[in-house]
Scaffold this motif. Structure first.
Motif, PDB file in Angstrom:
ATOM      1  N   LEU A 274      15.604 -18.767  -1.383  1.00  0.00           N
ATOM      2  CA  LEU A 274      15.136 -17.382  -1.322  1.00  0.00           C
ATOM      3  C   LEU A 274      14.378 -17.049  -2.593  1.00  0.00           C
ATOM      4  O   LEU A 274      14.869 -17.312  -3.697  1.00  0.00           O
ATOM      5  N   ALA A 275      13.207 -16.477  -2.442  1.00  0.00           N
ATOM      6  CA  ALA A 275      12.441 -15.950  -3.576  1.00  0.00           C
ATOM      7  C   ALA A 275      11.808 -14.651  -3.085  1.00  0.00           C
ATOM      8  O   ALA A 275      10.795 -14.668  -2.390  1.00  0.00           O
ATOM      9  N   GLU A 276      12.445 -13.545  -3.413  1.00  0.00           N
ATOM     10  CA  GLU A 276      11.945 -12.224  -3.041  1.00  0.00           C
ATOM     11  C   GLU A 276      11.354 -11.571  -4.276  1.00  0.00           C
ATOM     12  O   GLU A 276      11.996 -11.550  -5.331  1.00  0.00           O
ATOM     13  N   VAL A 277      10.144 -11.035  -4.161  1.00  0.00           N
ATOM     14  CA  VAL A 277       9.455 -10.414  -5.289  1.00  0.00           C
ATOM     15  C   VAL A 277       8.773  -9.142  -4.802  1.00  0.00           C
ATOM     16  O   VAL A 277       7.905  -9.189  -3.941  1.00  0.00           O
ATOM     17  N   ASP A 278       9.191  -8.015  -5.363  1.00  0.00           N
ATOM     18  CA  ASP A 278       8.508  -6.736  -5.147  1.00  0.00           C
ATOM     19  C   ASP A 278       7.839  -6.411  -6.482  1.00  0.00           C
ATOM     20  O   ASP A 278       8.403  -5.714  -7.323  1.00  0.00           O
ATOM     21  N   LEU A 279       6.650  -6.983  -6.676  1.00  0.00           N
ATOM     22  CA  LEU A 279       5.986  -6.976  -7.987  1.00  0.00           C
ATOM     23  C   LEU A 279       5.325  -5.623  -8.266  1.00  0.00           C
ATOM     24  O   LEU A 279       4.116  -5.445  -8.110  1.00  0.00           O
ATOM     25  N   ARG A 280       6.163  -4.674  -8.650  1.00  0.00           N
ATOM     26  CA  ARG A 280       5.729  -3.338  -9.077  1.00  0.00           C
ATOM     27  C   ARG A 280       6.820  -2.805  -9.984  1.00  0.00           C
ATOM     28  O   ARG A 280       7.979  -3.239  -9.922  1.00  0.00           O
ATOM     29  N   VAL A 281       6.458  -1.873 -10.859  1.00  0.00           N
ATOM     30  CA  VAL A 281       7.462  -1.279 -11.745  1.00  0.00           C
ATOM     31  C   VAL A 281       8.516  -0.610 -10.870  1.00  0.00           C
ATOM     32  O   VAL A 281       8.192   0.160  -9.960  1.00  0.00           O
ATOM     33  N   GLY A 282       9.771  -0.955 -11.109  1.00  0.00           N
ATOM     34  CA  GLY A 282      10.875  -0.474 -10.290  1.00  0.00           C
ATOM     35  C   GLY A 282      11.183  -1.384  -9.116  1.00  0.00           C
ATOM     36  O   GLY A 282      12.205  -1.221  -8.450  1.00  0.00           O
ATOM     37  N   GLY A 283      10.302  -2.350  -8.855  1.00  0.00           N
ATOM     38  CA  GLY A 283      10.522  -3.297  -7.766  1.00  0.00           C
ATOM     39  C   GLY A 283      11.586  -4.314  -8.138  1.00  0.00           C
ATOM     40  O   GLY A 283      11.776  -4.655  -9.303  1.00  0.00           O
ATOM     41  N   LYS A 284      12.270  -4.803  -7.128  1.00  0.00           N
ATOM     42  CA  LYS A 284      13.351  -5.766  -7.349  1.00  0.00           C
ATOM     43  C   LYS A 284      12.887  -7.180  -7.036  1.00  0.00           C
ATOM     44  O   LYS A 284      11.958  -7.384  -6.248  1.00  0.00           O
ATOM     45  N   TRP A 285      13.554  -8.134  -7.665  1.00  0.00           N
ATOM     46  CA  TRP A 285      13.338  -9.543  -7.373  1.00  0.00           C
ATOM     47  C   TRP A 285      14.693 -10.211  -7.211  1.00  0.00           C
ATOM     48  O   TRP A 285      15.696  -9.735  -7.743  1.00  0.00           O
TER      49      TRP A 285
END
Length: 161
Positions: free
Chosen positions: A55-66
């Motif tokens: 699993l590699a989840e990336v919400d690449l924004r300030v406040g986003g989770k990984w």
């Protein structure tokens, strides 16, 4: 694929609560950054030789989770997660990082990607809540896995040329 380098990251302890990792990559910084932040590319390097990244989840924004999860070669699962606090594309990432096996040890990572004539100097300063937690990370064998991961990250970035 043959590796072009191995174990070339330098680990230092600048303060009682920090670990600093520096490594030069034979790839331009936009490609190292892309490999560092793109889920399908993260799966190719993050586990080093220690297992398979499932699993590699990336919400690449300030406040986003990984969140990254790996099934280690021993069959057990290893997970890390965090939140992005600052993002300057191709230059800098600031994010929290929690090893799910030690949730009280959240680190703050400041990662810079500096251009050096077509190569990339990656610098990661990790700040831990205490010397004890920092030392537990150091004593966990993290350096061997990190060196492998950095070697694979370089190969992934080179493959994007």
């Amino acid at each position: 694929m043959a590796m072009t380098s191995s174990g070339t990251a330098v680990v230092t302890l600048p303060t009682d609560t920090q670990i600093e990792i520096t490594r030069t990559f034979d790839a331009p910084r936009h490609l190292v950054y892309k490999a560092y932040t793109t889920p399908e590319l993260i799966k190719r390097w993050w586990g080093g030789d220690r297992g398979d990244v499932t699993l590699a989840e990336v919400d690449l924004r300030v406040g986003g989770k990984w969140r990254y999860v790996m099934t280690a070669n021993g069959g057990y699962e290893v997970g890390f997660h965090g939140v992005y606090r600052e993002i300057i594309p191709n230059e800098r990432l600031v994010f929290s990082e929690t090893f799910e096996g030690m949730p009280e040890g959240e680190a703050l990572n400041i990662v810079s990607f500096d251009d050096e004539n077509g190569h990339t100097l990656l610098k990661n300063v990790a700040e831990y809540p205490s010397t004890e937690i920092r030392d537990a990370v150091i004593n966990s064998g993290m350096e061997g896995g990190m060196q492998e991961s950095m070697d694979h990250l370089e190969q992934v970035a080179i493959s994007l040329r």
